[in-house]
Design a protein around this motif. Structure first.
Motif, PDB file in Angstrom:
ATOM      1  N   PHE A   1       0.743  -1.505  -0.163  1.00  0.00           N
ATOM      2  CA  PHE A   1      -0.093   0.350  -0.101  1.00  0.00           C
ATOM      3  C   PHE A   1       1.086   1.471  -0.157  1.00  0.00           C
ATOM      4  CE2 PHE A   1      -1.608   3.468   2.493  1.00  0.00           C
ATOM      5  CZ  PHE A   1      -2.631   3.398   1.751  1.00  0.00           C
ATOM      6  N   THR A   2       2.244   1.136   0.553  1.00  0.00           N
ATOM      7  CA  THR A   2       2.499   1.766   0.741  1.00  0.00           C
ATOM      8  C   THR A   2       3.395   2.640  -0.714  1.00  0.00           C
ATOM      9  OG1 THR A   2       3.328   2.170   3.644  1.00  0.00           O
ATOM     10  CG2 THR A   2       4.796   3.318   2.665  1.00  0.00           C
ATOM     11  N   ALA A   3       3.968   1.704  -0.974  1.00  0.00           N
ATOM     12  CA  ALA A   3       4.847   1.032  -2.268  1.00  0.00           C
ATOM     13  C   ALA A   3       3.831   2.190  -3.740  1.00  0.00           C
ATOM     14  CB  ALA A   3       5.478   0.281  -2.967  1.00  0.00           C
ATOM     15  N   ALA A   4       3.047   1.885  -3.433  1.00  0.00           N
ATOM     16  CA  ALA A   4       1.412   1.942  -4.654  1.00  0.00           C
ATOM     17  C   ALA A   4       1.000   3.527  -3.890  1.00  0.00           C
ATOM     18  CB  ALA A   4       0.401   1.570  -4.011  1.00  0.00           C
ATOM     19  N   SER A   5       1.305   4.394  -3.301  1.00  0.00           N
ATOM     20  CA  SER A   5       0.653   5.358  -2.269  1.00  0.00           C
ATOM     21  C   SER A   5       1.491   6.440  -2.702  1.00  0.00           C
ATOM     22  CB  SER A   5       0.277   5.618  -1.117  1.00  0.00           C
ATOM     23  OG  SER A   5      -0.517   4.564  -0.341  1.00  0.00           O
ATOM     24  N   VAL A   6       3.511   5.943  -2.855  1.00  0.00           N
ATOM     25  CA  VAL A   6       4.268   6.717  -3.446  1.00  0.00           C
ATOM     26  C   VAL A   6       4.410   7.029  -4.817  1.00  0.00           C
ATOM     27  CG1 VAL A   6       6.831   7.025  -2.948  1.00  0.00           C
ATOM     28  CG2 VAL A   6       5.358   6.189  -0.953  1.00  0.00           C
ATOM     29  N   ALA A   7       3.708   5.926  -5.353  1.00  0.00           N
ATOM     30  CA  ALA A   7       4.007   5.781  -7.337  1.00  0.00           C
ATOM     31  C   ALA A   7       3.091   6.744  -6.708  1.00  0.00           C
ATOM     32  CB  ALA A   7       3.353   4.233  -7.923  1.00  0.00           C
TER      33      ALA A   7
ATOM     34  N   ILE B   1       3.275   2.410   6.577  1.00  0.00           N
ATOM     35  CA  ILE B   1       1.740   3.522   6.437  1.00  0.00           C
ATOM     36  C   ILE B   1       2.276   5.051   6.651  1.00  0.00           C
ATOM     37  CG2 ILE B   1      -0.574   4.137   6.471  1.00  0.00           C
ATOM     38  CD1 ILE B   1      -0.724   0.963   7.128  1.00  0.00           C
ATOM     39  N   LEU B   2       2.667   5.352   8.257  1.00  0.00           N
ATOM     40  CA  LEU B   2       3.297   6.665   8.107  1.00  0.00           C
ATOM     41  C   LEU B   2       4.230   6.959   7.523  1.00  0.00           C
ATOM     42  CD1 LEU B   2       1.329   6.477  12.081  1.00  0.00           C
ATOM     43  CD2 LEU B   2       0.481   8.088   9.958  1.00  0.00           C
ATOM     44  N   SER B   3       5.253   6.465   7.064  1.00  0.00           N
ATOM     45  CA  SER B   3       6.317   6.418   6.199  1.00  0.00           C
ATOM     46  C   SER B   3       6.160   7.185   4.837  1.00  0.00           C
ATOM     47  CB  SER B   3       7.217   6.026   5.699  1.00  0.00           C
ATOM     48  OG  SER B   3       6.903   4.683   5.047  1.00  0.00           O
ATOM     49  N   ILE B   4       4.648   7.146   4.246  1.00  0.00           N
ATOM     50  CA  ILE B   4       4.293   8.111   2.964  1.00  0.00           C
ATOM     51  C   ILE B   4       4.638   9.092   2.924  1.00  0.00           C
ATOM     52  CG2 ILE B   4       2.177   8.279   1.642  1.00  0.00           C
ATOM     53  CD1 ILE B   4       0.696   5.594   2.797  1.00  0.00           C
ATOM     54  N   PRO B   5       4.572  10.525   4.073  1.00  0.00           N
ATOM     55  CA  PRO B   5       4.738  11.737   3.703  1.00  0.00           C
ATOM     56  C   PRO B   5       6.608  11.696   3.450  1.00  0.00           C
ATOM     57  CG  PRO B   5       3.284  11.351   5.541  1.00  0.00           C
ATOM     58  CD  PRO B   5       3.272  10.345   5.081  1.00  0.00           C
ATOM     59  N   ILE B   6       7.351  10.854   4.176  1.00  0.00           N
ATOM     60  CA  ILE B   6       8.966  10.586   3.809  1.00  0.00           C
ATOM     61  C   ILE B   6       9.164  10.417   2.718  1.00  0.00           C
ATOM     62  CG2 ILE B   6      10.606   9.585   5.140  1.00  0.00           C
ATOM     63  CD1 ILE B   6       9.322   9.316   7.576  1.00  0.00           C
ATOM     64  N   TRP B   7       8.433   9.429   2.452  1.00  0.00           N
ATOM     65  CA  TRP B   7       8.867   9.151   0.586  1.00  0.00           C
ATOM     66  C   TRP B   7       8.549  10.036  -0.059  1.00  0.00           C
ATOM     67  CZ3 TRP B   7      12.368   5.483   0.541  1.00  0.00           C
ATOM     68  CH2 TRP B   7      12.374   4.482   1.222  1.00  0.00           C
ATOM     69  N   ASP B   8       7.015  11.145  -0.032  1.00  0.00           N
ATOM     70  CA  ASP B   8       6.912  11.857  -0.430  1.00  0.00           C
ATOM     71  C   ASP B   8       8.340  12.869  -0.892  1.00  0.00           C
ATOM     72  OD1 ASP B   8       4.395  10.637  -1.574  1.00  0.00           O
ATOM     73  OD2 ASP B   8       3.342  11.694   0.078  1.00  0.00           O
ATOM     74  N   LEU B   9       8.462  13.501   0.563  1.00  0.00           N
ATOM     75  CA  LEU B   9       9.325  14.833   0.410  1.00  0.00           C
ATOM     76  C   LEU B   9      10.608  13.731   0.193  1.00  0.00           C
ATOM     77  CD1 LEU B   9       9.859  17.420   2.258  1.00  0.00           C
ATOM     78  CD2 LEU B   9      11.157  15.791   3.937  1.00  0.00           C
ATOM     79  N   VAL B  10      11.348  13.395   0.350  1.00  0.00           N
ATOM     80  CA  VAL B  10      12.377  12.612  -0.487  1.00  0.00           C
ATOM     81  C   VAL B  10      12.546  12.733  -2.151  1.00  0.00           C
ATOM     82  CG1 VAL B  10      13.451   9.960  -0.851  1.00  0.00           C
ATOM     83  CG2 VAL B  10      13.013  11.019   1.052  1.00  0.00           C
ATOM     84  N   LEU B  11      11.343  12.125  -2.612  1.00  0.00           N
ATOM     85  CA  LEU B  11      11.283  11.783  -3.518  1.00  0.00           C
ATOM     86  C   LEU B  11      10.987  13.254  -4.931  1.00  0.00           C
ATOM     87  CD1 LEU B  11       8.412   8.880  -4.390  1.00  0.00           C
ATOM     88  CD2 LEU B  11      10.639   8.934  -4.938  1.00  0.00           C
ATOM     89  N   ALA B  12      10.362  14.251  -4.159  1.00  0.00           N
ATOM     90  CA  ALA B  12      10.273  16.053  -3.836  1.00  0.00           C
ATOM     91  C   ALA B  12      11.528  16.383  -4.785  1.00  0.00           C
ATOM     92  CB  ALA B  12       9.618  16.295  -3.144  1.00  0.00           C
ATOM     93  N   THR B  13      12.491  16.265  -3.896  1.00  0.00           N
ATOM     94  CA  THR B  13      14.367  16.683  -4.141  1.00  0.00           C
ATOM     95  C   THR B  13      15.166  16.223  -4.660  1.00  0.00           C
ATOM     96  OG1 THR B  13      14.257  15.076  -1.862  1.00  0.00           O
ATOM     97  CG2 THR B  13      13.573  16.878  -1.211  1.00  0.00           C
ATOM     98  N   MET B  14      14.655  14.608  -5.178  1.00  0.00           N
ATOM     99  CA  MET B  14      15.583  13.657  -5.865  1.00  0.00           C
ATOM    100  C   MET B  14      14.835  14.484  -7.142  1.00  0.00           C
ATOM    101  SD  MET B  14      15.320  10.123  -5.139  1.00  0.00           S
ATOM    102  CE  MET B  14      15.754   9.253  -6.319  1.00  0.00           C
ATOM    103  N   PRO B  15      16.264  15.117  -7.595  1.00  0.00           N
ATOM    104  CA  PRO B  15      16.337  15.716  -9.166  1.00  0.00           C
ATOM    105  C   PRO B  15      15.911  14.480  -9.831  1.00  0.00           C
ATOM    106  CG  PRO B  15      18.285  14.602  -8.556  1.00  0.00           C
ATOM    107  CD  PRO B  15      17.782  14.266  -7.170  1.00  0.00           C
ATOM    108  N   VAL B  16      15.091  14.900 -10.830  1.00  0.00           N
ATOM    109  CA  VAL B  16      14.426  14.465 -12.282  1.00  0.00           C
ATOM    110  C   VAL B  16      15.669  13.617 -13.269  1.00  0.00           C
ATOM    111  CG1 VAL B  16      12.661  14.629 -14.121  1.00  0.00           C
ATOM    112  CG2 VAL B  16      12.254  15.418 -12.155  1.00  0.00           C
ATOM    113  N   LEU B  17      15.613  12.619 -13.572  1.00  0.00           N
ATOM    114  CA  LEU B  17      16.246  11.861 -14.275  1.00  0.00           C
ATOM    115  C   LEU B  17      15.633  12.232 -16.064  1.00  0.00           C
ATOM    116  CD1 LEU B  17      18.175   9.513 -12.946  1.00  0.00           C
ATOM    117  CD2 LEU B  17      18.747  11.395 -13.222  1.00  0.00           C
TER     118      LEU B  17
END
Length: 184
Positions: free
Chosen positions: A15-21, A168-184
């Protein structure tokens, strides 16, 4: 940990992986397809015990492990077992480039299973065949065991609920990590 508890924690991870995606702007569909493999991996290491649901579903594979002398919480509950599983999965998809993204999901589920079992009072032999088990209060435990829960006791379900909540509560953390990653 029992199979249903492994599956509950696995569902939280999928669920977390799908939500983050989905939050990252991608499709959650690959995470759901990979998630099915992840959930299979979440129960696969228990093929080495005759009492597990997966052993009842795949008795020929359980018998094969038994004939090889694989006992519960040995090879299938170690980094060697997870690495072997990853190598087999890689070999199965290496000839199919369109399926290459699928190979890590099953071994990741196996690794998650081993991690969850390492939290039990018996632990797991991460470095099998190395390391020596010892006896604590009449029970054999693997080196480095954590001892948060006893299989089948209330402590197992409390630990599983805590793991699910953290995942499940890690979803916002993953969102933040992905938001700060450069787009390739």
């Amino acid at each position: 940990m029992r199979g249903k508890t492994h599956l509950a924690c696995g569902v939280a991870a999928v669920f977390t992986a799908a939500s983050v995606a989905a939050h990252a702007g991608g499709s959650p569909e690959p995470a759901l397809w990979g998630g099915a493999l992840f959930l299979a991996g979440c129960v696969a290491p228990d093929l080495d015990t005759p009492d597990s649901a997966v052993s009842h579903s795949l008795p020929w594979l359980h018998r094969g492990l038994a004939l090889l002398g694989v006992r519960h919480r040995t090879l299938t509950h170690s980094l060697v077992g997870v690495a072997f599983c990853a190598a087999v999965c890689w070999a199965l998809v290496a000839t199919s480039p369109e399926a290459l993204w699928l190979w890590p999901w099953f071994p990741a589920g196996c690794l998650f299973h081993v991690f969850l079992d390492s939290l039990s009072d018996a632990g797991v032999p991460w470095l099998w065949p190395g390391g020596r088990s010892r006896s604590i209060r009449g029970r054999t435990v693997a080196p480095g065991h954590v001892g948060l829960y006893r299989v089948g006791a209330l402590s197992e379900y409390v630990t599983a609920a805590a793991v699910c909540a953290v995942v499940i509560l890690s979803i916002p953390i993953w969102d933040l990590v992905l938001a700060t990653m450069p787009v390739l």
